[in-house]
Design an enzyme around this catalytic site. Structure first.
Site, PDB file in Angstrom:
ATOM      1  N   SER A 133      51.933  45.421  49.357  1.00 51.05           N
ATOM      2  CA  SER A 133      50.294  45.406  47.690  1.00 51.05           C
ATOM      3  C   SER A 133      49.466  45.596  48.097  1.00 51.05           C
ATOM      4  CB  SER A 133      50.479  43.862  46.933  1.00 51.05           C
ATOM      5  OG  SER A 133      49.217  44.369  45.844  1.00 51.05           O
ATOM      6  N   TYR A 165      51.595  34.977  44.944  1.00 51.04           N
ATOM      7  CA  TYR A 165      51.689  35.980  45.556  1.00 51.04           C
ATOM      8  C   TYR A 165      51.247  36.660  45.706  1.00 51.04           C
ATOM      9  CZ  TYR A 165      52.078  41.027  44.362  1.00 51.04           C
ATOM     10  OH  TYR A 165      52.263  42.100  44.180  1.00 51.04           O
ATOM     11  N   LYS A 170      53.340  37.902  49.518  1.00 53.07           N
ATOM     12  CA  LYS A 170      53.119  38.950  50.491  1.00 53.07           C
ATOM     13  C   LYS A 170      53.095  39.667  51.831  1.00 53.07           C
ATOM     14  CE  LYS A 170      54.738  41.826  47.149  1.00 53.07           C
ATOM     15  NZ  LYS A 170      56.303  42.672  47.155  1.00 53.07           N
TER      16      LYS A 170
HETATM   17  C1  LIG Z   1      43.982  38.936  39.751  1.00 50.83           C
HETATM   18  C2  LIG Z   1      45.943  39.781  39.855  1.00 50.83           C
HETATM   19  O1  LIG Z   1      46.141  39.648  39.094  1.00 50.83           O
HETATM   20  N1  LIG Z   1      46.033  40.669  40.137  1.00 50.83           N
HETATM   21  C3  LIG Z   1      46.488  41.715  40.116  1.00 50.83           C
HETATM   22  C4  LIG Z   1      46.635  42.731  39.854  1.00 50.83           C
HETATM   23  O2  LIG Z   1      45.703  43.604  40.279  1.00 50.83           O
HETATM   24  P1  LIG Z   1      44.782  44.069  39.290  1.00 50.83           P
HETATM   25  O3  LIG Z   1      43.863  43.068  38.907  1.00 50.83           O
HETATM   26  O4  LIG Z   1      43.876  45.134  40.311  1.00 50.83           O
HETATM   27  O5  LIG Z   1      44.894  44.723  37.988  1.00 50.83           O
HETATM   28  P2  LIG Z   1      44.723  45.194  36.356  1.00 50.83           P
HETATM   29  O6  LIG Z   1      45.969  45.390  35.850  1.00 50.83           O
HETATM   30  O7  LIG Z   1      45.265  43.200  36.115  1.00 50.83           O
HETATM   31  O8  LIG Z   1      43.617  44.547  35.946  1.00 50.83           O
HETATM   32  C5  LIG Z   1      42.976  46.235  36.055  1.00 50.83           C
HETATM   33  C6  LIG Z   1      40.966  45.884  35.869  1.00 50.83           C
HETATM   34  O9  LIG Z   1      41.457  45.651  34.929  1.00 50.83           O
HETATM   35  C7  LIG Z   1      40.631  44.916  34.198  1.00 50.83           C
HETATM   36  N2  LIG Z   1      40.907  44.785  33.457  1.00 50.83           N
HETATM   37  C8  LIG Z   1      42.952  44.629  33.484  1.00 50.83           C
HETATM   38  C9  LIG Z   1      43.532  43.477  31.936  1.00 50.83           C
HETATM   39  C10 LIG Z   1      43.054  43.075  30.883  1.00 50.83           C
HETATM   40  O10 LIG Z   1      43.874  43.040  29.673  1.00 50.83           O
HETATM   41  N3  LIG Z   1      41.901  43.414  30.909  1.00 50.83           N
HETATM   42  C11 LIG Z   1      40.954  44.197  32.203  1.00 50.83           C
HETATM   43  O11 LIG Z   1      39.513  44.489  31.604  1.00 50.83           O
HETATM   44  C12 LIG Z   1      40.732  43.985  35.426  1.00 50.83           C
HETATM   45  O12 LIG Z   1      39.801  42.760  35.276  1.00 50.83           O
HETATM   46  C13 LIG Z   1      40.822  45.128  36.848  1.00 50.83           C
HETATM   47  O13 LIG Z   1      39.632  45.152  37.385  1.00 50.83           O
HETATM   48  O14 LIG Z   1      48.016  43.432  39.477  1.00 50.83           O
HETATM   49  C14 LIG Z   1      48.692  44.018  40.525  1.00 50.83           C
HETATM   50  C15 LIG Z   1      49.990  44.276  40.220  1.00 50.83           C
HETATM   51  O15 LIG Z   1      49.092  45.845  39.477  1.00 50.83           O
HETATM   52  C16 LIG Z   1      48.671  43.247  41.603  1.00 50.83           C
HETATM   53  O16 LIG Z   1      49.552  43.061  42.861  1.00 50.83           O
HETATM   54  C17 LIG Z   1      47.312  42.073  41.989  1.00 50.83           C
HETATM   55  O17 LIG Z   1      47.702  40.833  42.954  1.00 50.83           O
END
Ligand SMILES: CC(=O)N[C@H]1[C@@H](OP(=O)(O)OP(=O)(O)OC[C@H]2O[C@@H](n3ccc(=O)[nH]c3=O)[C@H](O)[C@@H]2O)O[C@H](CO)[C@@H](O)[C@@H]1O
Length: 361
Positions: free
Chosen positions: A133, A158, A162
């Site tokens: 990842s 997590y 990795k």
């Molecule tokens: C901190 C965390 O959880 N990291 C994991 C997350 O990454 P990651 O945080 O990049 O992925 P997400 O899909 O959870 O979030 C993507 C973006 O959307 C935003 N967001 C997300 C959900 C929401 O309800 N509202 C919102 O605003 C987040 O702040 C971020 O900016 O998923 C990846 C797999 O896909 C994992 O490899 C990462 O380890």
């Protein structure tokens, strides 16, 4: 005829695993899939995702409900089948849960991998594609991120599993030149197979953006919480490199082909589009292509989130001959097709209680 005929796919019933199985079958490989159903749906007959993968491809999959922590069980599978290469997806992946239960994560992800490598070595199978990842990079020092960016300063358990596994693979490939391993660092996988038959159906509480947004669009959740609009980005929201799961799947087939004709020891590749997309942008595209309205609520930044991350995927293009083909629009359309065709995910029946190694196909 592919150089590697029989591929063992661990975690084959999961989101990325099942899409990869479809691509492997289409590329002419024989697939042995295993899963312990820790985060994949099962029914009385096994994995509905894999059943549908068979329907999509018209090809057979040999499936075992099996756990990498159960060595005799995995050993039996290697005894029974002439496995040429392993694609290793099976792992726990919930960031929040990993902080609360670090031992569970270290045991499952690290010990599971150790068992697998030991059994592979005993069966003289030295070929592996590992599911890593972009989380191993931690907070980026520069963008886009290349494979040479430092790794290890990670804020969650997590992600550390990795990272530790990649370190373990470095030691292993340095100690014995027979190993031939590619570690693929995924950026943010989204989307679903264009048929709408398979997609993401997490059995655990999920927090990833696209599945959450789709639940809001379906009316199952009232509002999408946007974690922070004060980031140092053009619109203030976080930026990620979203990659269609079918492009990700084809990256595995490309890695497999490369391993088939090159002795690499250990090589690492980014799998991303090379394009950063903000939360706001993704919501706008999703609303447009699905003709839905997503109510938003802006809240504080989520602990552990980074500002922006996107890949430099040049190395995979130059060496594996792989690049992404699918757009953000297609990621949203395909995810939405899967969600609307399966609003409650896969049909769920009562879980089997016994763990039987029987090669149900
Ligand atoms: C901190 C965390 O959880 N990291 C994991 C997350 O990454 P990651 O945080 O990049 O992925 P997400 O899909 O959870 O979030 C993507 C973006 O959307 C935003 N967001 C997300 C959900 C929401 O309800 N509202 C919102 O605003 C987040 O702040 C971020 O900016 O998923 C990846 C797999 O896909 C994992 O490899 C990462 O380890």
């Amino acid at each position: 005829m592919p150089r590697f005929k029989t591929i063992l796919v661990t975690g084959g019933a999961g989101y990325i695993g099942s899409h990869c199985v479809v691509d492997l079958l289409n590329a002419g490989h024989d697939v042995i899939a295993i899963d312990n159903f820790a985060n994949a749906v099962c029914d009385e007959e096994g994995s509905p995702a894999l059943k549908r993968a068979q329907q999509i491809t018209g090809k057979k999959i040999v499936f075992y409900e099996a756990d990498l922590l159960n060595k005799p069980q995995i050993n039996d599978i290697f005894d029974k089948h002439p496995i040429d290469c392993v694609i290793h997806f099976a792992a726990l992946k919930a960031v929040g849960e990993s902080m609360q239960q670090p031992l569970l994560y270290y045991q499952n992800n690290l010990l599971g991998m150790l068992n697998l490598l030991e059994i592979m070595r005993n069966h003289e199978c030295y070929q592996m594609v590992f599911s890593s990842s972009c989380t191993v990079y931690g907070e980026p020092e520069y963008l886009p991120i290349t494979e040479t960016h430092p790794t290890g300063s990670i804020t969650n358990v997590y992600g550390r599993t990795k990272y530790f596994i990649e370190e373990m693979l470095k030691d292993l490939s340095a100690a014995d030149e027979k190993w031939n391993i590619i570690s693929l660092r995924y950026f943010n996988p989204v989307g679903a197979h264009p048929s709408g038959l398979i997609g993401e159906d997490p059995t655990k509480e999920f927090t990833n953006l696209m599945p959450f947004m789709a639940q809001v669009a379906l009316g199952k959740k009232p509002v999408l919480t946007v974690f922070g609009n004060d980031y140092n980005t053009p619109d203030g929201t976080g930026i990620r490199d979203y990659i269609h799961v079918m492009d990700l799947a084809s990256g595995h087939v490309a890695a497999l082909n490369y391993l088939g004709s090159n002795q690499v020891g250990l090589k690492v590749y980014n799998l991303g589009t090379g394009r950063g997309v903000s939360v706001k942008e993704l919501v706008e595209v999703f609303e447009r292509v699905t003709e839905t309205k997503i109510p938003l609520k802006y809240v504080d930044r989520r602990l552990g989130d980074i500002t922006a991350m996107w890949a430099d995927a040049t190395l995979a293009r130059e060496e594996l001959g792989w690049s992404t083909k699918l757009t953000i629009e297609e990621m949203c359309t395909d995810f939405w097709r899967w969600q609307t065709m399966n609003p409650d995910g896969y049909p769920k029946k009562s879980k089997k209680t016994s763990v039987i190694v029987n090669g149900n196909s």
